[in-house]
Enzyme design. Sequence first.
Site, PDB file in Angstrom:
ATOM      1  N   GLU A  29       0.829  -1.202   0.000  1.00 46.53           N
ATOM      2  CA  GLU A  29       0.000   0.000   0.000  1.00 46.53           C
ATOM      3  C   GLU A  29       0.866   1.256   0.000  1.00 46.53           C
ATOM      4  O   GLU A  29       1.765   1.383   0.846  1.00 46.53           O
ATOM      5  CB  GLU A  29      -0.927  -0.020   1.233  1.00 46.53           C
ATOM      6  CG  GLU A  29      -1.939  -1.154   1.173  1.00 46.53           C
ATOM      7  CD  GLU A  29      -2.515  -1.548   2.531  1.00 46.53           C
ATOM      8  OE1 GLU A  29      -2.239  -0.853   3.528  1.00 46.53           O
ATOM      9  OE2 GLU A  29      -3.234  -2.564   2.588  1.00 46.53           O
ATOM     10  N   GLU A  60      -4.986  -6.325   2.668  1.00 42.42           N
ATOM     11  CA  GLU A  60      -3.822  -7.037   3.203  1.00 42.42           C
ATOM     12  C   GLU A  60      -3.858  -8.532   2.912  1.00 42.42           C
ATOM     13  O   GLU A  60      -2.804  -9.152   2.713  1.00 42.42           O
ATOM     14  CB  GLU A  60      -3.675  -6.784   4.701  1.00 42.42           C
ATOM     15  CG  GLU A  60      -3.188  -5.372   5.055  1.00 42.42           C
ATOM     16  CD  GLU A  60      -4.295  -4.326   5.028  1.00 42.42           C
ATOM     17  OE1 GLU A  60      -5.476  -4.697   4.879  1.00 42.42           O
ATOM     18  OE2 GLU A  60      -3.975  -3.125   5.165  1.00 42.42           O
ATOM     19  N   GLN A  82       1.892  -2.067   5.784  1.00 38.93           N
ATOM     20  CA  GLN A  82       2.238  -0.703   6.176  1.00 38.93           C
ATOM     21  C   GLN A  82       2.591  -0.559   7.661  1.00 38.93           C
ATOM     22  O   GLN A  82       3.532   0.134   8.013  1.00 38.93           O
ATOM     23  CB  GLN A  82       1.077   0.211   5.822  1.00 38.93           C
ATOM     24  CG  GLN A  82       1.446   1.657   5.747  1.00 38.93           C
ATOM     25  CD  GLN A  82       0.384   2.428   4.990  1.00 38.93           C
ATOM     26  OE1 GLN A  82      -0.696   2.663   5.523  1.00 38.93           O
ATOM     27  NE2 GLN A  82       0.656   2.809   3.767  1.00 38.93           N
ATOM     28  N   PHE A  83       1.827  -1.214   8.510  1.00 39.01           N
ATOM     29  CA  PHE A  83       2.137  -1.314   9.938  1.00 39.01           C
ATOM     30  C   PHE A  83       1.976  -2.787  10.293  1.00 39.01           C
ATOM     31  O   PHE A  83       1.042  -3.432   9.811  1.00 39.01           O
ATOM     32  CB  PHE A  83       1.172  -0.492  10.795  1.00 39.01           C
ATOM     33  CG  PHE A  83       1.391   0.991  10.742  1.00 39.01           C
ATOM     34  CD1 PHE A  83       1.999   1.661  11.805  1.00 39.01           C
ATOM     35  CD2 PHE A  83       0.984   1.729   9.647  1.00 39.01           C
ATOM     36  CE1 PHE A  83       2.199   3.040  11.766  1.00 39.01           C
ATOM     37  CE2 PHE A  83       1.185   3.100   9.598  1.00 39.01           C
ATOM     38  CZ  PHE A  83       1.787   3.767  10.654  1.00 39.01           C
ATOM     39  N   ASP A  85       0.716  -4.159  12.674  1.00 36.79           N
ATOM     40  CA  ASP A  85      -0.633  -4.427  13.193  1.00 36.79           C
ATOM     41  C   ASP A  85      -1.559  -4.974  12.113  1.00 36.79           C
ATOM     42  O   ASP A  85      -2.392  -5.832  12.358  1.00 36.79           O
ATOM     43  CB  ASP A  85      -1.235  -3.127  13.739  1.00 36.79           C
ATOM     44  CG  ASP A  85      -0.253  -2.368  14.604  1.00 36.79           C
ATOM     45  OD1 ASP A  85      -0.502  -2.242  15.801  1.00 36.79           O
ATOM     46  OD2 ASP A  85       0.796  -1.917  14.091  1.00 36.79           O
ATOM     47  N   PHE A  86      -1.401  -4.446  10.898  1.00 38.45           N
ATOM     48  CA  PHE A  86      -2.341  -4.790   9.810  1.00 38.45           C
ATOM     49  C   PHE A  86      -2.109  -6.204   9.275  1.00 38.45           C
ATOM     50  O   PHE A  86      -2.917  -6.699   8.488  1.00 38.45           O
ATOM     51  CB  PHE A  86      -2.257  -3.781   8.658  1.00 38.45           C
ATOM     52  CG  PHE A  86      -2.329  -2.331   9.066  1.00 38.45           C
ATOM     53  CD1 PHE A  86      -2.855  -1.957  10.305  1.00 38.45           C
ATOM     54  CD2 PHE A  86      -1.872  -1.338   8.223  1.00 38.45           C
ATOM     55  CE1 PHE A  86      -2.908  -0.618  10.678  1.00 38.45           C
ATOM     56  CE2 PHE A  86      -1.924  -0.003   8.592  1.00 38.45           C
ATOM     57  CZ  PHE A  86      -2.438   0.356   9.816  1.00 38.45           C
ATOM     58  N   HIS A 129      -1.407   0.710  16.028  1.00 36.24           N
ATOM     59  CA  HIS A 129      -0.300   0.950  15.086  1.00 36.24           C
ATOM     60  C   HIS A 129       1.054   0.753  15.769  1.00 36.24           C
ATOM     61  O   HIS A 129       2.052   1.325  15.346  1.00 36.24           O
ATOM     62  CB  HIS A 129      -0.361   2.369  14.508  1.00 36.24           C
ATOM     63  CG  HIS A 129      -1.501   2.620  13.574  1.00 36.24           C
ATOM     64  ND1 HIS A 129      -2.803   2.675  14.003  1.00 36.24           N
ATOM     65  CD2 HIS A 129      -1.538   2.798  12.235  1.00 36.24           C
ATOM     66  CE1 HIS A 129      -3.594   2.908  12.954  1.00 36.24           C
ATOM     67  NE2 HIS A 129      -2.848   2.978  11.879  1.00 36.24           N
TER      68      HIS A 129
END
Lengths: 328, 337
Positions: A29, A60, A82-83, A85-86, A129
Site C-alpha cells: 500500500e 492485506e 504498512q504497519f 498491526d495490519f 499501530h
Amino acid sequence: MREITYVEAIREALAQKMAEDPTVFLIGEDIGIYGGAFGATAGLIEQFGEERVIDTPISEAGIAGACIGAALTGMRPVGEIQFMDFVTLSMEQLVLQAAKIRFMFGGKAKVPFVLRMPGGSGTGAAAQHSESLENWFVHVPGLKVVMPSTPYDAKGLLIAAIEDDNPVIFVEHKLLYKVKGPVPEEMYRIPLGQSHIVREGKDLTIVATSVMVQRALQAAEQLQAEGIEVEIIDPRTLRPLDDVPIIRSVKKTGRALVVHEAVKMGGFGGEIVARIVESEAFDYLEAPVRRLAGLDIPIPYNRTLEYHAVPQVENIVEEARKLVKGVY
Amino acid sequence: MSTQPNLMVIENTIPVDHDQLLTELGRDQALDMLATMCLIRAFEEKAEDLFARGMVHGTMHLSIGQEAVAVGATRAMQKGDYLLNHHRGHGHCLAWGSDVNLMMAEFLGKETGYCRGRGGSMHIANVEANNLGANGIVGGGIPISVGVGLSIKMRRTHQVCLTIFGDGAANEGAFHESLNMASIWDLPVVYLCENNQYAMSMPMTKAFNIERISQRACAYGIPGITVDGNDVLAVYAAVRQAAERARSGQGPTLVEAVTYRWRGHSKSDRQAYRTREEVKAWQQRDPIRRFAGLLGLSEQELAVYISEAQRKVEAAVAFAQASPEPDVSTILEGVYA
C-alpha cells in the site's frame, strides 16, 4: 565505512536485488509515488516502474495472497504491510497457506517471498499501530522470522531473505528507521539463522531483539561504569533460532536477561529462557533467568504511558544490576 | 429446515448451442470428456466405499453430481495454464489430467501419493503440472490467484489461472479483495464459482440476497456469467469465453456454474437441512446421463464407459494399497525449502 540510515539500508537492499534479479518485485500500500508510509520504497517506482513497484488497494489478505501466488509461479515478491498491526488481516494467507504449502504438497512446491512490516511503539501511534506480533509467526513452522536491529543487519538480512526459498516475515522497527550506521555499498548477505554477539562481557548475557539491542547497548555502557561487563546477543533471526552462541555465553556469564518489546506473556523471551534452562547452561546458572518485556497492556497513546509500557534503558540497567548483585 | 425441494431453473446467461459446441469439440474429445466424468464418479464412489469400510484415515468431500463443472471448466483451459481449486477437489484434479493412481495413493495417505501422504484428500496438488493445489480453507486459494495472475503478466507467458471455489467462498472477505485486485490489474484469471447451493448446511437462498452469485461481477467491473453447472457443454462454453478474455489481456471473469452436491458436506453430515425429495429431484439431472444422452449413447454404451472408469479406479486402489506408508524417519521433511 559510509554511514546510512536503517531505512536507507532497506531501500538499498531492495534496489540492488531488483536490479540484479528481474523476478523480484515490490507490492504494498502506498509504496509507489508516496514511497511507503515510512519511505522505505521512496524513488523505487521511478527507477523500476509501476509494473515492479505495485501500489495496491487496502487489501492485506490480497497482498499476502499476491506474494504467495507469484512466489509459487517463479517470482520473488517483496510485500510491504504498512504497519505490522495490519498483518492480522493477512493471517490466514500467511499461516494457513504460505507456511503450509510446501509441507502439505509433499515438499514439491516452494514459496519464496518476503513480507516486510514495521512493528513497535514509541511514535505515539497508540494501540492499533504499535504492535510487536513477531512471536505469532515464530510459532508457525514453515515461516522464517527476521528482526534486524542495525542498518548493517537490515541490508544483509533483507538480501538474504529475498534470496531464501521460503516465506520470510521481515520485522522492521519504526524507531530504528532513522538510526545511522556503517553499511557497505556493495551487496552482501547475512545468513538467516545466525545470532550475533553484539558486545562481549563476562558478568551477564543479555539477549535482545530489534530496538532493544540498541537500548541494551546503552545500558551496557552505564553498567560498565559500575564495573559490570555485559555480553549482548542479538538473534537477528527468530526462526530459525541459532541458540548456540546464547547457551555458550550463559555458560560463561552464569546469568541471563532477555529483553524484548512485545508483551511478556507468550513472548519470544519465554523461548530463549527455555532454550537456556533446557541446555547444559543450566548447570552454570548463578541467578534466575529473567525476562524484561512489554507490560501486559495494549500500547497507550499518552507519551509518558507509552514510554513506560515497554523496556527502556534504565529498566535494563536496573534489572541487570539486580541479577549481577543477586538482589531480585 | 426447507421443506420445499430446491429445484431452481438454471438459465444460462450466455448462448449455449450444444450442436455447435459438439462440432467444435469433435466426437473424440466429447467422448473423452464423458469418460473423465465417469472416472470422477467412479473415483468418488470408491472413495466413499473405502471410507465406509474404515480404510480412510481422514474425512473427504465428495463432488458426486458436480462432475460437469470439473470437466467442462478444465477442457476450456490450455496446456501450461494454472489451476487453483477447493476442498471438494477430486474432480478438478482428475479432470486436469492427474494420474488416478497417485491421487488414490494420496487419498490413502501413501508415500507414493502426489503429496507423499502429507496432504490427503483436501490438499492434492501437482505443481509440475501447474496444479497449484486444492485448499482446505474456504476461499483460501482466491487471493493466491491474484499473485499467479500478476506473475503471468510480468513473465508475459499468456497463461491463464483457473480458480475454482464454492458458493460459500463468495461470502469470504478475501473474495472481495481478490476480485477487485484482479479487475483493476486486468489479471488473466477465470473465477469459477462452483455453486452447489449449500455452504455446508447454509443454503444459498439464506446466505445471499441476490439471485445469482455472478451478479457480484458488476461490483468489480468485470463480466459475470451464470450457466447450468450440470451441463458440461454450458460450463465449457462459459469458461472458454472467460479464458479467451483473460488470455487476450482483458482481465478476469466471474463464472457461476450452478450444480448440486448429491452427498453430504463431508462424512459427518446427516443432511438434516434438506429433504430426500430435493436430492432425488436433482439426481434426475445427473450430468453424466445428460451428456451421454446428448451424445446419443445407449444405456449399454454408457455402461462401457462406467465400467472402464471403475476398472481404472480398482487398479488405482491396488496401486495405492501396495504402496508404502511414509516412513516416520521422514516426518520433518518438506517444511522448508
